[in-house]
Design an enzyme around this catalytic site. Structure first.
Site, PDB file in Angstrom:
ATOM      1  N   THR A 105      42.008 -68.335  37.403  1.00 44.12           N
ATOM      2  CA  THR A 105      41.953 -67.109  36.608  1.00 44.12           C
ATOM      3  C   THR A 105      43.344 -66.550  36.290  1.00 44.12           C
ATOM      4  O   THR A 105      44.345 -66.933  36.890  1.00 44.12           O
ATOM      5  CB  THR A 105      41.150 -66.026  37.347  1.00 44.12           C
ATOM      6  OG1 THR A 105      41.813 -65.670  38.553  1.00 44.12           O
ATOM      7  CG2 THR A 105      39.741 -66.502  37.661  1.00 44.12           C
ATOM      8  N   ASP A 106      43.341 -65.610  35.342  1.00 45.67           N
ATOM      9  CA  ASP A 106      44.567 -64.888  35.012  1.00 45.67           C
ATOM     10  C   ASP A 106      44.571 -63.562  35.777  1.00 45.67           C
ATOM     11  O   ASP A 106      43.716 -63.325  36.639  1.00 45.67           O
ATOM     12  CB  ASP A 106      44.681 -64.683  33.500  1.00 45.67           C
ATOM     13  CG  ASP A 106      43.513 -63.897  32.908  1.00 45.67           C
ATOM     14  OD1 ASP A 106      42.775 -63.215  33.654  1.00 45.67           O
ATOM     15  OD2 ASP A 106      43.334 -63.968  31.677  1.00 45.67           O
ATOM     16  N   LEU A 107      45.499 -62.684  35.468  1.00 46.34           N
ATOM     17  CA  LEU A 107      45.600 -61.407  36.190  1.00 46.34           C
ATOM     18  C   LEU A 107      44.362 -60.529  36.048  1.00 46.34           C
ATOM     19  O   LEU A 107      44.101 -59.688  36.894  1.00 46.34           O
ATOM     20  CB  LEU A 107      46.829 -60.631  35.705  1.00 46.34           C
ATOM     21  CG  LEU A 107      48.177 -61.185  36.153  1.00 46.34           C
ATOM     22  CD1 LEU A 107      49.315 -60.434  35.462  1.00 46.34           C
ATOM     23  CD2 LEU A 107      48.327 -61.102  37.657  1.00 46.34           C
ATOM     24  N   GLY A 165      41.359 -61.654  36.176  1.00 45.85           N
ATOM     25  CA  GLY A 165      40.248 -62.277  36.875  1.00 45.85           C
ATOM     26  C   GLY A 165      39.356 -63.095  35.959  1.00 45.85           C
ATOM     27  O   GLY A 165      38.249 -63.476  36.323  1.00 45.85           O
ATOM     28  N   ILE A 166      39.847 -63.391  34.754  1.00 46.35           N
ATOM     29  CA  ILE A 166      39.119 -64.180  33.769  1.00 46.35           C
ATOM     30  C   ILE A 166      39.686 -65.596  33.779  1.00 46.35           C
ATOM     31  O   ILE A 166      40.892 -65.793  33.899  1.00 46.35           O
ATOM     32  CB  ILE A 166      39.256 -63.541  32.368  1.00 46.35           C
ATOM     33  CG1 ILE A 166      38.555 -62.172  32.363  1.00 46.35           C
ATOM     34  CG2 ILE A 166      38.689 -64.444  31.284  1.00 46.35           C
ATOM     35  CD1 ILE A 166      38.804 -61.365  31.112  1.00 46.35           C
TER      36      ILE A 166
END
Length: 129
Positions: A14-16, A18-19
């Site tokens: 994930t990215d920052l 949370g995706i």
């Protein structure tokens, strides 16, 4: 026939926010393709050693429809769209609880020892189709 591969979204996917980072869908569908080939009884190491043939991705067309998130359980569905002498086109979808999140069409080509396209052996075509 549709092959189903289950995977889980980890923090590293994930990215920052949370995706799931967009490029990680490529990892999910790659793992699913590996398992699809394995469940068809194809040993890719032996295929390379005995026939000199490996698969290479030639083209990917992808649509990101809805985001997957940290801790999701996903299913990658793989099915053959078409197959020619040296090419396989697959549809690979990523779902969460039946909801379509990502869809792709992936074109694979068989590559011989010299890097040129190679015909798929008939036995291999039967196993994958």
């Amino acid at each position: 026939m549709t092959h189903r591969f289950e995977c889980h979204v980890y923090y590293e996917d994930t990215d920052l926010a949370g995706i799931v980072y967009y490029a990680n869908y490529m990892k999910f569908i790659e793992r699913a393709r590996t398992e699809w080939v394995r469940t068809r009884g194809v040993d890719q190491v032996a295929l390379k050693e005995n026939e000199g043939i490996v698969f290479a991705v030639r083209r990917v067309e992808a649509d990101y429809l809805h985001p997957a998130k940290f801790d999701d359980d996903l299913v990658v569905e793989t099915k053959v769209d078409s197959m020619t002498g040296a090419r396989i086109t697959l549809q690979q979808d990523v779902l969460r609880d039946g909801e379509l999140l990502f869809t792709s069409h992936v074109t694979l080509v068989a590559i011989g020892p010299n890097g040129s396209p190679a015909r798929l052996p008939q036995e291999l075509r039967r196993a994958l189709h």
